[in-house]
Design a protein around this motif. Structure first.
Motif, PDB file in Angstrom:
ATOM      1  N   UNK A 218       0.827  -1.204  -0.094  1.00  0.00           N
ATOM      2  CA  UNK A 218       0.092  -0.008  -0.141  1.00  0.00           C
ATOM      3  C   UNK A 218       0.822   1.390  -0.152  1.00  0.00           C
ATOM      4  N   UNK A 219       0.265   2.304  -0.524  1.00  0.00           N
ATOM      5  CA  UNK A 219       1.266   3.649  -0.597  1.00  0.00           C
ATOM      6  C   UNK A 219       1.465   4.167   0.818  1.00  0.00           C
ATOM      7  N   UNK A 220       0.475   3.727   1.830  1.00  0.00           N
ATOM      8  CA  UNK A 220       0.697   4.365   3.189  1.00  0.00           C
ATOM      9  C   UNK A 220       0.271   3.371   3.999  1.00  0.00           C
ATOM     10  N   UNK A 221       0.791   3.178   5.368  1.00  0.00           N
ATOM     11  CA  UNK A 221       0.324   2.432   6.222  1.00  0.00           C
ATOM     12  C   UNK A 221       0.570   2.834   7.476  1.00  0.00           C
TER      13      UNK A 221
ATOM     14  N   UNK B 112      -3.685  12.475   8.511  1.00  0.00           N
ATOM     15  CA  UNK B 112      -4.249  12.639   7.147  1.00  0.00           C
ATOM     16  C   UNK B 112      -3.539  11.797   5.949  1.00  0.00           C
ATOM     17  N   UNK B 113      -4.170  11.127   5.395  1.00  0.00           N
ATOM     18  CA  UNK B 113      -3.899  10.132   4.250  1.00  0.00           C
ATOM     19  C   UNK B 113      -3.897  10.648   3.067  1.00  0.00           C
ATOM     20  N   UNK B 114      -2.992  11.123   2.205  1.00  0.00           N
ATOM     21  CA  UNK B 114      -3.176  11.294   0.852  1.00  0.00           C
ATOM     22  C   UNK B 114      -3.992  10.444  -0.140  1.00  0.00           C
ATOM     23  N   UNK B 115      -4.860  10.940  -0.923  1.00  0.00           N
ATOM     24  CA  UNK B 115      -5.483  10.398  -1.783  1.00  0.00           C
ATOM     25  C   UNK B 115      -4.529   9.606  -2.756  1.00  0.00           C
TER      26      UNK B 115
ATOM     27  N   UNK C  37       2.573   4.476  14.583  1.00  0.00           N
ATOM     28  CA  UNK C  37       3.520   4.945  13.540  1.00  0.00           C
ATOM     29  C   UNK C  37       3.062   4.882  12.162  1.00  0.00           C
ATOM     30  N   UNK C  38       3.603   5.490  11.207  1.00  0.00           N
ATOM     31  CA  UNK C  38       3.178   5.436   9.936  1.00  0.00           C
ATOM     32  C   UNK C  38       4.249   5.553   9.002  1.00  0.00           C
ATOM     33  N   UNK C  39       4.010   5.258   7.734  1.00  0.00           N
ATOM     34  CA  UNK C  39       4.936   5.348   6.641  1.00  0.00           C
ATOM     35  C   UNK C  39       5.015   6.719   6.254  1.00  0.00           C
ATOM     36  N   UNK C  40       5.992   7.137   5.572  1.00  0.00           N
ATOM     37  CA  UNK C  40       6.256   8.496   5.086  1.00  0.00           C
ATOM     38  C   UNK C  40       5.206   8.936   4.217  1.00  0.00           C
TER      39      UNK C  40
ATOM     40  N   UNK D 142      12.483   3.385  10.266  1.00  0.00           N
ATOM     41  CA  UNK D 142      11.605   3.548   8.763  1.00  0.00           C
ATOM     42  C   UNK D 142      10.260   3.983   8.902  1.00  0.00           C
ATOM     43  N   UNK D 143       9.896   4.120  10.205  1.00  0.00           N
ATOM     44  CA  UNK D 143       8.284   4.536  10.051  1.00  0.00           C
ATOM     45  C   UNK D 143       8.347   6.011  11.211  1.00  0.00           C
ATOM     46  N   UNK D 144       7.192   6.838  11.037  1.00  0.00           N
ATOM     47  CA  UNK D 144       7.292   7.916  11.904  1.00  0.00           C
ATOM     48  C   UNK D 144       6.689   7.830  13.059  1.00  0.00           C
ATOM     49  N   UNK D 145       7.275   8.074  14.053  1.00  0.00           N
ATOM     50  CA  UNK D 145       6.348   8.085  15.537  1.00  0.00           C
ATOM     51  C   UNK D 145       5.463   9.036  15.680  1.00  0.00           C
TER      52      UNK D 145
END
Length: 219
Positions: A126-129, A214-217, A179-182, A150-153
């Protein structure tokens, strides 16, 4: 052993679209217990539970479910089996992977499991996780650092509310994280400070972590 009604009140007060659960029901009639908690929380069960050795995902009806998968991690003799509850969902045009985890109490196994979480993030495609769970380790520990490399806290990116998650009666350490991916923007992340203290103490042995993101489209 936790107060299910108090837990449901805490969840409802947060008004989440997604809930990453650890130590979900795993034994006799566990699906019934999981469904009851979800219903009391105005949510539905997305994945996990006994089939993921404890981690579970709940979601609101706003989520469109693309797929789910429960993953069992390698068993170390004498230790509790660990697993991951994973899913891919959409909110409008935003497509996001989800991983709920609960890492080991043993340092070396915990570090290895952090690597397996990252492998699963990559495998989701997936593009974002979003990854959330009980890491059983403070931010300066090797497993936590491995994930945060590797992930953002979320707390570090946009602190909001309280930091410490353990224990509800004496919060003194941050061992749970979102945490989330860039590319995922944290608008705020931390322990809510406006919830009923009695419910927080009765609901579970950790304080909840709430994040607005906020997760981009997805093109």
């Amino acid at each position: 052993r936790d107060d299910e009604d108090a837990l449901a009140r805490v969840i409802r007060a947060c008004e989440p679209d997604l809930v990453f659960v650890q130590e979900a029901p795993r034994f006799f009639r566990w699906r019934k217990h999981a469904a009851r908690l979800a219903a009391k929380s105005d949510l539905v069960v997305l994945s996990g539970g006994a089939t993921a050795a404890g981690p579970m995902l709940l979601c609101s009806l706003r989520a469109t479910v693309e797929r789910t998968e429960d993953v069992l991690l390698p068993l170390t003799p004498g230790l509790h089996r660990r697993g991951l509850a994973t899913a891919v969902v959409r909110f409008g045009r935003a497509r996001v992977g989800l991983v709920s985890c609960h890492l080991s109490l043993r340092k070396d196994e915990r570090y290895a499991q952090a690597g397996m979480v990252l492998d699963r993030v990559a495998a989701l495609g997936t593009p974002y996780t979003l990854v959330a769970g009980d890491l059983n380790e403070r931010p300066d520990g090797p497993a936590f650092r491995r994930l945060a490399t590797e992930l953002r806290d979320g707390w570090e990116a946009s602190p909001w509310g309280g930091a410490y998650t353990s224990t509800p009666a004496d919060p003194h350490q941050r061992i749970d994280a979102i945490l989330a991916t860039p590319g995922v923007e944290f608008l705020g992340c931390g322990v809510p400070t406006d919830l009923d203290p009695a419910d927080l103490r009765a609901a579970t042995d950790h304080l909840p972590v709430l994040a607005a993101v906020r997760v981009p489209a997805t093109p």
